[in-house]
Scaffold this motif. Sequence first.
Motif, PDB file in Angstrom:
ATOM      1  N   UNK A 134     -71.744  36.459   9.574  1.00  0.00           N
ATOM      2  CA  UNK A 134     -72.867  37.724   9.198  1.00  0.00           C
ATOM      3  C   UNK A 134     -73.430  37.986  10.670  1.00  0.00           C
ATOM      4  N   UNK A 135     -73.780  39.096  11.067  1.00  0.00           N
ATOM      5  CA  UNK A 135     -74.115  39.527  12.283  1.00  0.00           C
ATOM      6  C   UNK A 135     -75.491  39.038  12.497  1.00  0.00           C
ATOM      7  N   UNK A 136     -75.911  38.748  13.709  1.00  0.00           N
ATOM      8  CA  UNK A 136     -77.141  38.207  14.156  1.00  0.00           C
ATOM      9  C   UNK A 136     -77.841  39.303  14.877  1.00  0.00           C
ATOM     10  N   UNK A 137     -77.118  40.312  15.271  1.00  0.00           N
ATOM     11  CA  UNK A 137     -77.218  41.431  16.407  1.00  0.00           C
ATOM     12  C   UNK A 137     -76.210  42.562  16.578  1.00  0.00           C
ATOM     13  N   UNK A 138     -76.528  43.552  17.279  1.00  0.00           N
ATOM     14  CA  UNK A 138     -75.585  44.476  17.557  1.00  0.00           C
ATOM     15  C   UNK A 138     -74.934  43.980  18.473  1.00  0.00           C
TER      16      UNK A 138
ATOM     17  N   UNK B 220     -69.793  31.967  15.681  1.00  0.00           N
ATOM     18  CA  UNK B 220     -68.298  32.071  15.331  1.00  0.00           C
ATOM     19  C   UNK B 220     -67.743  33.437  15.371  1.00  0.00           C
ATOM     20  N   UNK B 221     -66.766  33.894  15.956  1.00  0.00           N
ATOM     21  CA  UNK B 221     -66.306  35.225  15.751  1.00  0.00           C
ATOM     22  C   UNK B 221     -65.273  35.179  14.576  1.00  0.00           C
ATOM     23  N   UNK B 222     -65.389  36.324  13.500  1.00  0.00           N
ATOM     24  CA  UNK B 222     -64.840  36.183  12.307  1.00  0.00           C
ATOM     25  C   UNK B 222     -63.431  36.215  12.483  1.00  0.00           C
ATOM     26  N   UNK B 223     -62.471  35.509  11.672  1.00  0.00           N
ATOM     27  CA  UNK B 223     -61.214  35.347  11.723  1.00  0.00           C
ATOM     28  C   UNK B 223     -60.471  35.727  10.274  1.00  0.00           C
ATOM     29  N   UNK B 224     -59.329  35.186  10.187  1.00  0.00           N
ATOM     30  CA  UNK B 224     -58.552  35.605   9.077  1.00  0.00           C
ATOM     31  C   UNK B 224     -59.153  35.055   7.821  1.00  0.00           C
ATOM     32  N   UNK B 225     -59.156  36.028   6.985  1.00  0.00           N
ATOM     33  CA  UNK B 225     -59.438  35.558   5.555  1.00  0.00           C
ATOM     34  C   UNK B 225     -61.155  35.531   5.256  1.00  0.00           C
ATOM     35  N   UNK B 226     -61.959  35.788   6.319  1.00  0.00           N
ATOM     36  CA  UNK B 226     -63.316  35.670   6.310  1.00  0.00           C
ATOM     37  C   UNK B 226     -64.020  36.972   5.527  1.00  0.00           C
ATOM     38  N   UNK B 227     -65.022  36.739   4.899  1.00  0.00           N
ATOM     39  CA  UNK B 227     -65.908  37.962   4.248  1.00  0.00           C
ATOM     40  C   UNK B 227     -66.748  37.973   5.275  1.00  0.00           C
ATOM     41  N   UNK B 228     -67.091  39.004   5.796  1.00  0.00           N
ATOM     42  CA  UNK B 228     -68.134  39.526   6.882  1.00  0.00           C
ATOM     43  C   UNK B 228     -69.140  40.564   6.533  1.00  0.00           C
ATOM     44  N   UNK B 229     -70.281  40.098   7.019  1.00  0.00           N
ATOM     45  CA  UNK B 229     -71.563  41.303   6.663  1.00  0.00           C
ATOM     46  C   UNK B 229     -71.862  41.555   8.064  1.00  0.00           C
ATOM     47  N   UNK B 230     -72.021  42.823   8.222  1.00  0.00           N
ATOM     48  CA  UNK B 230     -72.914  43.539   9.153  1.00  0.00           C
ATOM     49  C   UNK B 230     -74.153  43.885   8.777  1.00  0.00           C
ATOM     50  N   UNK B 231     -75.031  43.241   9.245  1.00  0.00           N
ATOM     51  CA  UNK B 231     -76.366  43.430   8.578  1.00  0.00           C
ATOM     52  C   UNK B 231     -76.915  44.956   8.739  1.00  0.00           C
TER      53      UNK B 231
ATOM     54  N   UNK C  30     -61.118  43.963  19.522  1.00  0.00           N
ATOM     55  CA  UNK C  30     -60.124  43.332  19.537  1.00  0.00           C
ATOM     56  C   UNK C  30     -58.724  43.722  18.725  1.00  0.00           C
ATOM     57  N   UNK C  31     -57.832  43.163  19.266  1.00  0.00           N
ATOM     58  CA  UNK C  31     -56.318  43.428  18.484  1.00  0.00           C
ATOM     59  C   UNK C  31     -56.067  42.219  17.666  1.00  0.00           C
ATOM     60  N   UNK C  32     -55.745  42.174  16.700  1.00  0.00           N
ATOM     61  CA  UNK C  32     -55.460  41.042  15.791  1.00  0.00           C
ATOM     62  C   UNK C  32     -54.715  41.368  14.562  1.00  0.00           C
ATOM     63  N   UNK C  33     -53.702  40.326  14.294  1.00  0.00           N
ATOM     64  CA  UNK C  33     -52.963  40.652  13.179  1.00  0.00           C
ATOM     65  C   UNK C  33     -53.368  39.687  11.884  1.00  0.00           C
TER      66      UNK C  33
ATOM     67  N   UNK D  97     -70.250  43.688  20.580  1.00  0.00           N
ATOM     68  CA  UNK D  97     -68.735  43.292  20.310  1.00  0.00           C
ATOM     69  C   UNK D  97     -68.493  42.160  19.033  1.00  0.00           C
ATOM     70  N   UNK D  98     -67.553  42.684  18.521  1.00  0.00           N
ATOM     71  CA  UNK D  98     -66.847  41.801  17.465  1.00  0.00           C
ATOM     72  C   UNK D  98     -66.418  40.489  18.212  1.00  0.00           C
ATOM     73  N   UNK D  99     -65.976  40.662  19.452  1.00  0.00           N
ATOM     74  CA  UNK D  99     -65.211  39.345  20.048  1.00  0.00           C
ATOM     75  C   UNK D  99     -66.536  38.533  20.688  1.00  0.00           C
ATOM     76  N   UNK D 100     -67.683  38.743  20.729  1.00  0.00           N
ATOM     77  CA  UNK D 100     -68.729  38.282  21.376  1.00  0.00           C
ATOM     78  C   UNK D 100     -69.466  37.226  20.384  1.00  0.00           C
ATOM     79  N   UNK D 101     -69.404  35.805  20.519  1.00  0.00           N
ATOM     80  CA  UNK D 101     -70.132  34.898  19.834  1.00  0.00           C
ATOM     81  C   UNK D 101     -71.609  35.128  19.403  1.00  0.00           C
ATOM     82  N   UNK D 102     -72.283  35.845  20.525  1.00  0.00           N
ATOM     83  CA  UNK D 102     -73.708  35.865  20.339  1.00  0.00           C
ATOM     84  C   UNK D 102     -73.942  37.237  19.120  1.00  0.00           C
ATOM     85  N   UNK D 103     -72.856  37.881  18.764  1.00  0.00           N
ATOM     86  CA  UNK D 103     -73.225  38.835  17.600  1.00  0.00           C
ATOM     87  C   UNK D 103     -73.186  38.328  16.336  1.00  0.00           C
TER      88      UNK D 103
END
Length: 89
Positions: free
Chosen positions: A38-42, A55-66, A75-78, A44-50
Amino acid sequence: MNCVPLSAALLAICAGLCPAADAPHAAASSAAPRYEAESAASGAWSAPATWKDGRVPGGGDRVLVASGHRVIYDVSSREVIHSIRVPGR
């Protein structure tokens, strides 16, 4: 000839096939969605502070941008993200 409304007939058929309402997964399906990230702030996706847990979201994660947060996917990721929810402001 007795006629049964279609909806009643389907309920009768499903009664023996469908899991009981008190089955463990029934309660989980009605619970609020679970998000691994879940996002803590606005930011970059790759920034842990976000992210709330740093923890930066990874494969299989369900993500909530508040609501009110803007997250830039930088990022570029497969890896496949399960879902990303972005509610309105």
